[in-house]
Design an enzyme around this catalytic site. Structure first.
Site, PDB file in Angstrom:
ATOM      1  N   ASP A   1     -26.077  97.462 -46.971  1.00 33.51           N
ATOM      2  CA  ASP A   1     -25.492  97.395 -45.634  1.00 33.51           C
ATOM      3  C   ASP A   1     -24.846  96.025 -45.462  1.00 33.51           C
ATOM      4  OD1 ASP A   1     -24.997  97.536 -42.868  1.00 33.51           O
ATOM      5  OD2 ASP A   1     -26.838  98.685 -42.523  1.00 33.51           O
TER       6      ASP A   1
ATOM      7  N   ASP B   1     -20.979  97.496 -41.596  1.00 34.94           N
ATOM      8  CA  ASP B   1     -21.343  97.358 -40.187  1.00 34.94           C
ATOM      9  C   ASP B   1     -20.104  97.066 -39.330  1.00 34.94           C
ATOM     10  OD1 ASP B   1     -23.751  97.036 -38.395  1.00 34.94           O
ATOM     11  OD2 ASP B   1     -22.821  95.092 -38.023  1.00 34.94           O
TER      12      ASP B   1
ATOM     13  N   GLU C   1     -18.929 101.828 -40.329  1.00 36.61           N
ATOM     14  CA  GLU C   1     -19.388 102.168 -38.984  1.00 36.61           C
ATOM     15  C   GLU C   1     -18.226 101.917 -38.029  1.00 36.61           C
ATOM     16  OE1 GLU C   1     -22.923 100.955 -35.824  1.00 36.61           O
ATOM     17  OE2 GLU C   1     -21.838  99.428 -36.922  1.00 36.61           O
TER      18      GLU C   1
ATOM     19  N   HIS D   1     -30.816 103.866 -37.055  1.00 36.90           N
ATOM     20  CA  HIS D   1     -31.699 102.839 -36.500  1.00 36.90           C
ATOM     21  C   HIS D   1     -31.255 102.362 -35.121  1.00 36.90           C
ATOM     22  CE1 HIS D   1     -28.266 100.795 -38.057  1.00 36.90           C
ATOM     23  NE2 HIS D   1     -28.648  99.659 -37.514  1.00 36.90           N
ATOM     24  N   ASP D   2     -30.084 102.793 -34.665  1.00 36.03           N
ATOM     25  CA  ASP D   2     -29.590 102.402 -33.339  1.00 36.03           C
ATOM     26  C   ASP D   2     -29.741 103.520 -32.314  1.00 36.03           C
ATOM     27  OD1 ASP D   2     -28.696  99.915 -34.295  1.00 36.03           O
ATOM     28  OD2 ASP D   2     -26.692 100.690 -34.738  1.00 36.03           O
TER      29      ASP D   2
HETATM   30  O1  TEU Z   1     -24.173  98.405 -34.497  1.00 39.85           O
HETATM   31  C1  TEU Z   1     -22.947  98.341 -33.829  1.00 39.85           C
HETATM   32  C2  TEU Z   1     -22.942  98.646 -32.420  1.00 39.85           C
HETATM   33  O2  TEU Z   1     -21.881  98.806 -31.849  1.00 39.85           O
HETATM   34  C3  TEU Z   1     -24.242  98.662 -31.710  1.00 39.85           C
HETATM   35  O3  TEU Z   1     -24.284  97.563 -30.896  1.00 39.85           O
HETATM   36  C4  TEU Z   1     -24.395  99.897 -30.943  1.00 39.85           C
HETATM   37  O4  TEU Z   1     -23.446  99.974 -29.934  1.00 39.85           O
HETATM   38  C5  TEU Z   1     -25.748  99.895 -30.320  1.00 39.85           C
HETATM   39  O5  TEU Z   1     -26.697  99.637 -31.317  1.00 39.85           O
HETATM   40  C6  TEU Z   1     -26.064 101.218 -29.702  1.00 39.85           C
HETATM   41  O6  TEU Z   1     -27.318 101.102 -29.150  1.00 39.85           O
HETATM   42  C7  TEU Z   1     -24.315  97.681 -35.661  1.00 39.85           C
HETATM   43  C8  TEU Z   1     -25.705  97.858 -36.220  1.00 39.85           C
HETATM   44  O7  TEU Z   1     -25.901  99.190 -36.583  1.00 39.85           O
HETATM   45  C9  TEU Z   1     -26.701  97.352 -35.225  1.00 39.85           C
HETATM   46  O8  TEU Z   1     -28.016  97.567 -35.614  1.00 39.85           O
HETATM   47  C10 TEU Z   1     -26.429  95.880 -35.026  1.00 39.85           C
HETATM   48  O9  TEU Z   1     -27.258  95.392 -34.015  1.00 39.85           O
HETATM   49  C11 TEU Z   1     -24.968  95.610 -34.649  1.00 39.85           C
HETATM   50  O10 TEU Z   1     -24.053  96.316 -35.471  1.00 39.85           O
HETATM   51  C12 TEU Z   1     -24.642  94.150 -34.830  1.00 39.85           C
HETATM   52  O11 TEU Z   1     -24.594  93.829 -36.193  1.00 39.85           O
END
Ligand code: TEU
Length: 541
Positions: free
Chosen positions: A102, A203, A245, A317-318
């Site tokens: 990642d 990311d 992403e 994970h988000d």
């Molecule tokens: O997530 C990108 C992102 O846009 C997130 O902020 C998303 O909107 C949010 O998690 C929704 O709840 C990526 C990664 O997947 C995330 O874990 C990181 O925190 C973020 O980038 C910053 O690197």
């Protein structure tokens, strides 16, 4: 076995996402680690996945669980050593499993040596690696907001300048307009390819070409130029799989990202389907409107068919746990987890399974002071300030917090679910005695074995990979049904996404079809609560 040197091998593959902090601890410090992952490779092989998307394991102060990197070429010590990482790559490969790392290329940690240098002065050679604007203490360059709350500008008094951060204050944005930055990143990627890494998840890759003066974050005008350069310079091997992403991607954009000539990436994660059950901010949840979800999927399936490539997922994970979000995590937990799985795995694209999804792990009920994730913690503070009641805030957090996905993996019914022999960094979900891997492996009707079969079907029947998509009953509020058609083969997937019984007329041609999969014993014309059936037809048979 897939030939992973060939472009497009990922079209037959299924990937599994590991969030390392919560997967498996091997040394009792309460944090998951790389040797822990190695120990569980046989389990993943049993599930049948072709690759692991490994959330960041790089050196990091962990302000955002590793999405804040302080050294791209080192492993965070609690996760293990470089040798452990090499062992993981080798042992995974031996089992036919690729490691997909990642990469966070949009920003670094503020503790990265580049940023430390950049802080030293406007003339420092690293200063330009980040995005700076002049300003005075109470007057930021503009009112852009950071994703995790607050201003996107942070003032550095010693320099009389602000730096730009789309995420946390501790995640300064890299300046992609500086060719030296891009070259550093490409070299770093080659370092990992040489170690045997077979792909990358990128990311927030749609946010790298930001132009803060014009309030542009995602989809900046220079974006696709940068991505084509990245692809040429860092990913020349046709077999490397790359998934970006891209929250901002619509179908037109996704076609560019995943163009079959390989000029950009293999595919992107787009999130349109995950935003249909909210009003405004993600914290303001509303019930899912199934016809809207079906229209969304239909459009993505139709428009990318033959000219791009979809990724397929309901969890990461988000995101909260999908069985709690769109299924029924009570009475019909098992049935609804299977139903949702069949719904996505029947489509065209590459499926991604998030750790624990394959055993139907659920959201976790917590109190407001228990949340760990910075996005959630900031939301709680911000909404309190804006006068929301604690009850309202708690309801939002329970429904939507990223922490729902981040509780430790539930391996068995021993203390801490077999995740650690020490004190887990984050509490185990209280339902682990019932929901765990050991129990799932013992039960032939478990969610696990259903996923195993789904993965097998994708590899056996080309129609899963290649078929066109026709939506049935678009206006039905409970049933999601579709037909896939490929040369000589047809597939019918029917999902009753409700706790009600529903009559369903199987299309005539499928009456003589072969039932490949279901989550109830073979039935008649009535679909039971959360029932799904997959029926296959070979032409001329
Ligand atoms: O997530 C990108 C992102 O846009 C997130 O902020 C998303 O909107 C949010 O998690 C929704 O709840 C990526 C990664 O997947 C995330 O874990 C990181 O925190 C973020 O980038 C910053 O690197």
């Amino acid at each position: 076995m897939l030939d992973k040197t060939k472009f497009g091998w990922w079209k037959s593959a299924v990937f599994y996402q590991i969030y390392p902090k919560s997967f498996q601890d091997s040394d009792g410090d309460g944090l998951g680690d790389i040797p822990g992952i190695v120990r569980r490779l046989d389990y993943l092989q049993k599930l049948g996945v072709d690759g692991i998307w490994l959330s960041p394991v790089f050196a990091s102060p962990q302000a955002d669980n590793g999405y804040d990197i302080s050294d791209y070429r080192a492993i965070w010590p609690p996760y293990g050593t470089m040798e452990d990482m090499e062992t993981l790559i080798r042992e995974a490969k031996r089992r036919g499993i690729s490691i997909i790392m990642d990469l966070v290329l949009n920003h670094t940690s503020d503790e990265h040596p580049w940023f430390r240098q950049a802080l030293k002065g406007r003339d420092n050679p690293f200063h330009d690696y980040y995005v700076w604007r002049d300003g005075s203490p109470d007057c930021p360059p503009n009112d852009m907001r950071a994703c995790f709350g607050g201003s996107a500008w942070e003032y550095v008094p010693e320099l009389g300048q602000y730096y730009f951060h789309q995420f946390a204050v501790k995640q300064p944005d890299l300046n992609w307009d500086d060719p030296k930055v891009r070259r550093e990143l490409y070299d770093m990627i080659r370092f990992w390819v040489e170690k045997g890494v077979e792909g990358f998840r990128l990311d927030v890759i749609d946010q790298v070409a930001k132009e803060p003066d014009r309030m542009i974050t995602a989809r900046g005008p220079k974006l696709h130029g940068y991505i084509r350069e990245l692809s040429r310079e860092a990913f020349p091997e046709p077999g490397l799989v790359t998934v970006g992403e891209a929250w901002s991607a619509d179908t037109e954009e996704a076609k560019r990202w995943s163009a079959p000539d390989g000029s950009e990436l293999s595919m992107v994660f787009q999130f349109e389907h995950m935003t249909l059950d909210q009003r405004g901010e993600k914290w303001d949840a509303v019930p899912l409107n199934l016809p809207a979800l079906k229209r969304c999927y239909e459009r993505w399936q139709r428009e990318l068919h033959g000219v791009g490539w979809n990724s397929l997922f309901l969890s990461n994970h988000d995101l909260p746990r999908v069985v709690s979000r769109w299924g029924d995590d009570g009475k019909y937990r098992v049935e609804s987890a299977k139903c949702l799985a069949a719904m996505v795995h029947g489509m065209e694209g590459t499926p991604y399974i998030f750790q624990g999804e394959e055993i139907g792990m659920t959201n976790v009920p917590m109190e407001l002071d228990g949340y760990e994730d910075l996005e959630t913690v900031n939301m709680i503070a911000e909404r309190r300030e804006r006068g929301y009641s604690d009850a309202d805030i708690l309801a939002s957090a329970r429904a939507r917090s990223r922490d729902n996905a981040r509780t430790p993996m539930q391996w068995d019914d021993s203390d801490n679910a077999g995740f650690t022999s020490g004190t887990p960094w984050f509490g185990v979900n209280g339902n682990y005695k019932e929901i765990n891997v050991e129990a799932a492996l013992r039960d032939p009707d478990s969610v696990f074995w259903f996923y195993r079969r789904l993965i097998g079907l994708r590899k056996t029947y080309p129609v899963f990979r290649e078929g066109s998509f026709e939506l049935l009953l678009p206006e039905d509020e409970d049933i999601f049904a579709y037909i896939r058609r490929a040369e000589g083969e047809q597939l019918l997937v029917v999902c009753n996404l409700s706790g009600r019984e529903r009559a369903f007329q199987v299309p005539a041609e499928f009456e003589r079809g072969e039932r490949l999969l279901g989550n109830y014993p073979d039935g008649g014309p009535v679909l039971r609560p959360w029932e799904t059936r997959t029926v296959y037809l070979r032409d001329g048979k």
